[in-house]
Structures are given as structure tokens and as C-alpha cells.
Design an enzyme around this catalytic site. Structure first.
Site, PDB file in Angstrom:
ATOM      1  N   LYS A  95       3.043   2.406  10.967  1.00  0.00           N
ATOM      2  CA  LYS A  95       3.196   3.676  10.263  1.00  0.00           C
ATOM      3  C   LYS A  95       2.639   4.830  11.094  1.00  0.00           C
ATOM      4  O   LYS A  95       3.210   5.926  11.113  1.00  0.00           O
ATOM      5  CB  LYS A  95       2.479   3.601   8.916  1.00  0.00           C
ATOM      6  CG  LYS A  95       3.095   2.591   7.958  1.00  0.00           C
ATOM      7  CD  LYS A  95       2.222   2.361   6.737  1.00  0.00           C
ATOM      8  CE  LYS A  95       2.781   1.264   5.846  1.00  0.00           C
ATOM      9  NZ  LYS A  95       1.893   0.923   4.723  1.00  0.00           N
ATOM     10  N   ARG A 123       5.476 -13.437   9.372  1.00  0.00           N
ATOM     11  CA  ARG A 123       6.046 -12.123   9.133  1.00  0.00           C
ATOM     12  C   ARG A 123       7.307 -11.922   9.969  1.00  0.00           C
ATOM     13  O   ARG A 123       7.568 -12.650  10.916  1.00  0.00           O
ATOM     14  CB  ARG A 123       5.019 -11.033   9.438  1.00  0.00           C
ATOM     15  CG  ARG A 123       4.677 -10.871  10.896  1.00  0.00           C
ATOM     16  CD  ARG A 123       3.547  -9.869  11.096  1.00  0.00           C
ATOM     17  NE  ARG A 123       3.868  -8.592  10.479  1.00  0.00           N
ATOM     18  CZ  ARG A 123       2.988  -7.605  10.336  1.00  0.00           C
ATOM     19  NH1 ARG A 123       1.731  -7.778  10.714  1.00  0.00           N
ATOM     20  NH2 ARG A 123       3.342  -6.469   9.786  1.00  0.00           N
ATOM     21  N   GLU A 158       0.863  -1.184   0.000  1.00  0.00           N
ATOM     22  CA  GLU A 158       0.000   0.000   0.000  1.00  0.00           C
ATOM     23  C   GLU A 158       0.901   1.236   0.000  1.00  0.00           C
ATOM     24  O   GLU A 158       1.777   1.349   0.854  1.00  0.00           O
ATOM     25  CB  GLU A 158      -0.881   0.012   1.243  1.00  0.00           C
ATOM     26  CG  GLU A 158      -1.891  -1.109   1.315  1.00  0.00           C
ATOM     27  CD  GLU A 158      -2.702  -1.019   2.602  1.00  0.00           C
ATOM     28  OE1 GLU A 158      -3.536  -0.099   2.714  1.00  0.00           O
ATOM     29  OE2 GLU A 158      -2.479  -1.838   3.496  1.00  0.00           O
TER      30      GLU A 158
END
Length: 834
Positions: free
Chosen positions: A494, A484, A260
Site C-alpha cells: 500500500k 498467499r 484492515e
């Protein structure tokens, strides 16, 4: 130790105090050897006599360990300390590992402590029957396609690090894995006999050569990645879909990296890049860089540019650069088709009503009141949404899935929503935008992705992914999920990083204390070291939450054999060599790496005036000290002779040593010194020394390995040290110029090759679409070196150096130059780290 000293220890009153809580005499004697630990243990006993007197030996040993851990600069209040102590006394905490976890917890969670959460985090009351443990091990072995005894060690290690077995007995885990392997793979083969000593007699040599060891498999050939399906093996609702897919791909592996564009990539993304690009490249396939740009409210041009730059910096070239927005028309048409098939409907519920319908507060979904509206009505309303009749949140297109399925990802997910923000590419054309759940699988399908690789948080989404492809009867890629990557002691959110930037805790998204990729690049971490780190960890379904120290050690090992070595002094102390004339100058040629001759050499001056590290001198000598002191001799790296300190000068005002007077031991028989130190000479003619205006030393940004949700409270007060006195040998200039020249040449070659082999270059540029350029691969950070005995360093982007400009005729420092260095990593793990 003398007999008298031993007697003093035995009669030390603390021995009796420590024995009173249940410590053995031997352990009590051991405890008093560390005064700081002993003082804390004494305080604990004096403040809690009633509760700690007469403990059993195991509990007493744990109390002693508590004192040891508290001595390591932990900022823990007395109330929190007593809470942990009580948990030991009450036998809630039974292991050293639990005490460590408990102290970490109370360090970031002050009183009153949430007991249930404390118990969970510290493994209090953890139980698992042998049968449950066996089933857990069996599930792990099966889901990870473990092939045999060769994987025994990695499996045991991986299982111990899973959250479910965090507090299981390591011995029980090992025993259960052994039993599971025996049941599944049969008895372990006996080890092959060792080869005979090469010095043995010829008659003893075997008549036939031992078989060569099989070559080590790539990470793409074993474990999770080694067990992935082959192209075309993913099942389809219609046979012709498989045939059309294979015709389009030629049977190749096609993957995609779909970030994204709403923030900068972090180190966790490096694993996704490595997996997607690496797996396709290993099998001779192709990889798309696809921007998932379906939310114009959070997307910015700088993120698009940075994402491509980081992919290329890591060493990969996209075959094509695409956008989800490339397919907005096709996605809209598929949404209309879904409505026509009665598998989607327009919903006018509020966000709160949708949450209730989806079971957020009840745990069970219920049908939306619009779920069974006529198809034609939904088609009309969806058209109204597209034409701007509705404001955001007044209407949504929802998929009509299966409310009886236990998976929440099948409870009528949203497919389209209304947004009024203009899109960076389509501008005001669209008033409706597809969601990730609708877009991702369909664009994977349209791009003929053979392997849709993502992280395990999307496991539940695989069912809705498959459902939508089959509902529309389009080609269905296979989604596979791996664990992950994250680093302890860092944050990847973020939102949180943006807060750190906006509130001034860091200088920007590329602040070298962060673990965004642009920050790691600026710090000087080589991309090859990051790929080596990811590759070494392997790829499995287990999440990798790794200590920062382990990452830094990989970087250190990578640089050990690749970084040139320069003489460097951080805090210079002047040395005058009295038996050399003032105009003496010997030019010394030295290798840039003793084990890598291809790195070349540098030539440096050796003169009457040199500088050494201030810490390499003491006014008073001692038997265990081998560097410079009055009357003592040390060697100088690469210099022809050792030096001996004969006297020193001090600042009358402060008493600080400001100059050493030394003698060069260039006469008589050479005496090999016990220690060698680095130095840099004063020689204006050759431009020595090179003075760094700033040398930035970075320490952990956070105090805790597990950063709490209130991350601001965990920020370390002194995570950046700026040294303004560092000097480097004059060989820095030629090394820096050559490093940048080599980088420019390699960047040009790579970009020209990419232009021939992919569609992601300037030749195919469409308006403001990011494209491959040589400049993306060129930066000051490519100037890396080891400061001998100091650390690994790289040139920061804040540097202004004329000699490094392309086409510059300068050979050294010029007016206006400003040199800033970043320490990449220390030479060895910092003291105090686990």
C-alpha cells in the site's frame, strides 16, 4: 535450402570463431542463423578471448545462451554482462535457468555486485544431499495431507516452485518424490485399460460397463481446505466452551474476512475472500466481513466502502458486517482480566528499550523492568492510560507470556497502546487501542469463528493466538494458514502504490495498470475470471507467486466463451468499393458469438465505403503474405463477398497510403480467399461507424518480473498507449445498452436477496456503516466485448454516454458523448513474453 547456401554457412568465418570457444560445429552453424544473437556472441568472444577460448562444450553452450538472452532487449551494461560471463567461465553458473536469474539480478543491481546476494539469488553453490531432499519432500507431503498417487504431478510442480528447491535438480526432485510416494502409498496402481473404439463390433463390447470416473472434487474438498477440522474438533481448555460454541453456531462453519481499512484491496486479497467466503458457503455456513479498525491513524471511510464493494463484486455476500471497534468495551474488560490474572503488565519503556528487551538486537529476550510490578499497580496505570494521562509511546500494556519460548511471538507482545487520533466510529471515547495480536483472536472467539483462515506469515502468531484465548479461558478458534497469492511484475505494498499515485506515475488506485481490485474492475476483468484464476491455482501452504502472463491467460480463456464479438478497427484505412453505387447499403445480420447463440445477433451496414485495419494492407505483395495488397483478394468477416485491391491513393506530402480502391467479387464463381479481415462501414443513417474517443492499451508498469525495492527505477517508460482513431460496428450501442440493463437487473435481484438472507443491507444500516446497495455492482466495465482480431475491451468509467443512462430514449451517439475503451487483454499472449 540450396547446396550453395549450405556451403556458404559452412565456410562462414563466424563458424570458426564460435568453435574456438568450444561449441561444436553443429551448434556453431545453428548460432549464425540468428544474426542478432551471432553479433552479440562475436562481440563477447572478441572482448574476452583469453577467458572464453577453449571452454568445455557445456560452458561454451552457456555462453551462447548468454548471447541469446542479451539479444532480447535487456538493458544491461557491459560491466554487468562481463560479470555474468565470468561467473559462467568460473563454473559458478551451470544452467540456463541460473543465467536467466543472473541477468535479471544485474539488470536491477548495477556494479559493484553484492556477491553473496548474487549467489543466493542465482543458486550459486547450491547443494542438497539426497537425505535432505527426501526429508524436505516428506515434510511437504505430510504438512499438505497428500492422499495418494493422484497428487504426484501437482506435488512435483509445487515443490519445484518452493524457494528451498528453486535450484535443485528437477530430475532429482522428481526421483525423490517418486520414492517418497512409493514408500508412503505403496506401488502405483496400473492404469485402467482404455475403452474400446465405438466403431468396434458389438461382439467385442465388454459384458459389463466400466465404472464411471468419480466426480472431480472441489478445491474446498481436497488439499489444504479438504483437510481442515470439522466444527467443534478444535480443542478447548474447558469442555463447556466447545458446547457453547456449537450451540451458538448450530455446528456450522463460520469464517470471517478481516481486512484492515487502511487501503484498497489487491489481487492477493481475492484469494483470502475466495477462501473464507467460499469455504463457508461450500459447507452451508456463514461469513462475517469484519473491519479490523484498531488503528485510527490510517483508516479512511473510502476504504470501508471499497472493501464491501469488492467483496460483493467478486460475488459474495457477508452474513454480517462487523468491526473490531464493536468490541472495544469487551476487549478492555478482557485486558483488565488479563492483568488480574497476572498475565499482563503496564510498561513505560521507550520503543528502543522494548525492542532490546524483545531481543531485536541480541536474538534473545530479557525481562522488562516493569514485568513484575504489582497487579494493582498495573491496573491503576492501565486506567491512567485509558483516561488520557499518558501520551503515545509513554505507556503500553504488554502480555506476560513466555520469554524462554523460542518463538518471538511469545516474547511479551504489546496488547494496548495510547493513540490520540479520533476514531471514525467511537470518536474521542477511547485514548487506548488494542493491537492486532490482542484483538484478532479474541474477536474471533466472540464471533464464534470455527475456522480462522489466514496466510502463512501468521504461522508464528498461532501460538500467541492460542495462548491468549487459554489465558482468559475463552472459546479458542483454530487458526489455519495457507500460502498467499502475488503476481510477478507487480507491487502489492500500500505504501508503494500510494507513492505511485502521489508522484503521478499512475492516475489513481484504480489505474488499470495496477493490480488492486478496483483497478482490475475498471480495466474490465470479469470477477468470475479472478475467481477462476484463484480456484485453478488451488489452496495449499505454499505461496503462489504467479507470472502476470498466466493470470492474463486465465482472463483470456474466461472471456473467450463469454464476451460478445464486434467488428473493430484500431487504425482505419479507407476502402472504396468501386463497383458498388454510392447509395448502396446491405444490412447484414451477424452472430455476436459463433459458438454462443444465446448472446444474440447484431445488424450492421455494408456499403460502398468501408474501413479496414491499416496493417492489413501492403504496397508490395509476398508469397507468405495473405492479406490485402495490389491485385490481391481477401475476405471480409460476415460480408457477402470478398474484395480485390485494384489501386491505392497516397498522401503527396508523406507518401502514406490514405485510400484503397477495391472491387467486390460479386460476379462469377466464388473464390475462397486465403485470409479474412475485419472492417467497419461508413453509413451515417445508421450511425456507423461508432468512433471511440480514446482506446487505452496497457502494458506492464514495471520492466522486471521481480520488482526491486527501488521500484521507481524499474518503471517502464511506455506502459500506456492511447489510440484516438478506433472505430466499432454500430452493434456496439445495443450491446452496451443491454449489458448495463442486464447488470442493473441482476444487481437489484442480488441485493434484494441479500436483504432477506443477511444483516449487511440498508435495512440494518447503522449511521454511516457500509451496506449492500445495487449501485455497488453496476459500472461501465460491465460493457465488455471482443474486438474481432484486435483484443478484449471494456468501457471505462471516464465515458459519458447518454444512451446508457437508465430510462434514456436515445439509440445512438448524442452531443457531449465521450467513449473511452480499455483493453482488458490481448487476443493472445504478447510477443516477447515468456
Amino acid at each position: 535450402m540450396s547446396k550453395a547456401a549450405k556451403t556458404d554457412e559452412v565456410t562462414d568465418p563466424l563458424v570458426t570463431v564460435f568453435q574456438s570457444i568450444g561449441l561444436t560445429k553443429a551448434k556453431s552453424l545453428e548460432a549464425i542463423k540468428a544474426p542478432k544473437n551471432a553479433a552479440i556472441l562475436k562481440e563477447i568472444i572478441e572482448n574476452n578471448k583469453d577467458s572464453v577460448t577453449g571452454l568445455d562444450e557445456k560452458q561454451a553452450t552457456l555462453v551462447a545462451n548468454l548471447a541469446v538472452q542479451l539479444s532480447k532487449a535487456r538493458t544491461i551494461g557491459s560491466g554487468e554482462r562481463d560479470y555474468v560471463l565470468k561467473a559462467i567461465v568460473k563454473s559458478r553458473l551451470k544452467t540456463v535457468d541460473q543465467i536467466t536469474a543472473a541477468l535479471k539480478y544485474v539488470e536491477s543491481h548495477k556494479l559493484p555486485v553484492d556477491e553473496a546476494e548474487f549467489n543466493k539469488q542465482c543458486g550459486v553453490g547450491f547443494t542438497m544431499s539426497p537425505e535432505e531432499l527426501y526429508r524436505h519432500v516428506e515434510g511437504y507431503v505430510t504438512s499438505n495431507n497428500i492422499a495418494g498417487w493422484a497428487s504426484l504431478g501437482p506435488v512435483i510442480s509445487a515443490l519445484k516452485n518452493t524457494p528451498e528447491l528453486r535450484w535443485a535438480s528437477p530430475l532429482e526432485v522428481k526421483t525423490t518424490v517418486d520414492k517418497m510416494f512409493l514408500d508412503k502409498f505403496g506401488p502405483k496402481e496400473a492404469a485402467k485399460p482404455k475403452a474400446k473404439d465405438t466403431k468396434a463390433k458389438k461382439d467385442d463390447a465388454p459384458t459389463t460397463a466400466a465404472p464411471a470416473a468419480p466426480p472431480r472434487k472441489s478445491v474446498f474438498e481436497e488439499g489444504f481446505l479438504g483437510q481442515l477440522h470439522k466444527p467443534g474438533e478444535n480443542p478447548q481448555i474447558h469442555l463447556q466452551l466447545r458446547e457453547a460454541h456449537l450451540k451458538a453456531t448450530g455446528g456450522q462453519v463460520w469464517t470471517r474476512f478481516p481486512p484492515e481499512p487502511n487501503g484498497y484491496l489487491h489481487i492477493g486479497h481475492s484469494k483470502a475472500i475466495f477462501v473464507n467466503f467460499g469455504y463457508a458457503a461450500h459447507h452451508g455456513g456463514k461469513t462475517y466481513l469484519r473491519y479490523d479498525d484498531t488503528n485510527p491513524e490510517k483508516e479512511e471511510a473510502r476504504y470501508f466502502e471499497s472493501i464491501l464493494e469488492m467483496v460483493r463484486w467478486l460475488g459474495f455476500e457477508p452474513w454480517k458486517i462487523t468491526y473490531s471497534s464493536d468490541y472495544f468495551t469487551e476487549l478492555y474488560e478482557l485486558a483488565v482480566e488479563l492483568i488480574k490474572r497476572d498475565k499482563a503488565y503496564v510498561c513505560h519503556c521507550t520503543q528502543e528499550e522494548i525492542k532490546v528487551d524483545r531481543g531485536e538486537k541480541r536474538g534473545q529476550p530479557r525481562p522488562c523492568i516493569h514485568r513484575n510490578r504489582p497487579i494493582e499497580e498495573s491496573l491503576t496505570e492501565f486506567e491512567n492510560m485509558k483516561n488520557g494521562k499518558y501520551k503515545p509511546k509513554e505507556a503500553n500494556l504488554r502480555m506476560k507470556q513466555d520469554l524462554n519460548d523460542p518463538n518471538p511471538q511469545m516474547w511479551d507482545l504489546t496488547a494496548y497502546r495510547v493513540l490520540e487520533t479520533p476514531h471514525h466510529r467511537t470518536h474521542d471515547k477511547w485514548k487506548i487501542y488494542p493491537t492486532y495480536d490482542f484483538t484478532h483472536c479474541l474477536v474471533d472467539s466472540m464471533e464464534n469463528i470455527s475456522h480462522s483462515l489466514c496466510t502463512t506469515e501468521f504461522i508464528a502468531s498461532r501460538q500467541s493466538y492460542d495462548w491468549l484465548c487459554d489465558a482468559l479461558e475463552v472459546y479458542k478458534p483454530r487458526q489455519s494458514e495457507y500460502g498467499r497469492l502475488s503476481l510477478e511484475g507487480s507491487i502489492m505494498s500500500k505504501r508503494k502504490i500510494l507513492a505511485l499515485v502521489e508522484e503521478g506515475y499512475v492516475s489513481g488506485w484504480d489505474d488499470p495498470r495496477l493490480y488492486t481490485l478496483i483497478a482490475l474492475r475498471r480495466r474490465g476483468v470479469p470477477p468470475g475470471a479472478i475467481l477462476s484464476f484463484v480456484s485453478t491455482l488451488g489452496v495449499s501452504t505454499a505461496a503462489s507467486n504467479i507470472e502476470i502472463a498466466r493470470f492474463e491467460q486465465t482472463v483470456r480463456q474466461y472471456l473467450e466463451n463469454s464476451a460478445p464479438r464486434l467488428l473493430m478497427v484500431m487504425r482505419p484505412l479507407k476502402v472504396t468499393i468501386k463497383n458498388l453505387p454510392e447509395d448502396y447499403c446491405l444490412m447484414v445480420e451477424k452472430p455476436l458469438h459463433p459458438k454462443v447463440p444465446e448472446l444474440g445477433t447484431s445488424t450492421i451496414p455494408f456499403t460502398r465505403t468501408i474501413y479496414i485495419e491499416a496493417d492489413d494492407f501492403r504496397k508490395e505483395d509476398s508469397k507468405d503474405y495473405f492479406r490485402l495488397a495490389p491485385g490481391k483478394t481477401v475476405g471480409l468477416f460476415q460480408a457477402p463477398y470478398p474484395i480485390t485491391c485494384t489501386s491505392f491513393k497516397t498522401d503527396p506530402a508523406t507518401g502514406e497510403v490514405v485510400e484503397l480502391i477495391c472491387k467486390l467479387e460479386n460476379e462469377g464463381p466464388a473464390k475462397k480467399p486465403k485470409a479474412y479481415i475485419q472492417w467497419v462501414a461508413e453509413h451515417a443513417t445508421s450511425g456507423s461507424p461508432v468512433r471511440a474517443d480514446e482506446t487505452r492499451i496497457f502494458y506492464p508498469l514495471f520492466k522486471s518480473e521481480k520488482v526491486p525495492s527501488d521500484f521507481r527505477s524499474d518503471i517502464a517508460p511506455n506502459s500506456l498507449e492511447v489510440v484516438k482513431t478506433a472505430i466499432i460496428e454500430v452493434g456496439f450501442w445495443s450491446l452496451a445498452k443491454r449489458s448495463l440493463s442486464d447488470t442493473r437487473r441482476e444487481a437489484k435481484t442480488r441485493t434484494e436477496k441479500a436483504a432477506k438472507e443477511s444483516f449487511a443491507t440498508e435495512a440494518s444500516r447503522d449511521d454511516d456503516t457500509p451496506h449492500a446497495t445495487s449501485e455497488q455492482l453496476i459500472g461501465n466495465e460491465c460493457v465488455r466485448f471482443q474486438g474481432l482480431r484486435v483484443g478484449y475491451f471494456a468501457l471505462d468509467k471516464d465515458s459519458r454516454i447518454a444512451v446508457l443512462q437508465e430510462g434514456s430514449e436515445a439509440t445512438g451517439r448524442t452531443q457531449g458523448d465521450y467513449i473511452v475503451l480499455n483493453r482488458i487483454v490481448s487476443l493472445k499472449e504478447d510477443a516477447g513474453k515468456s
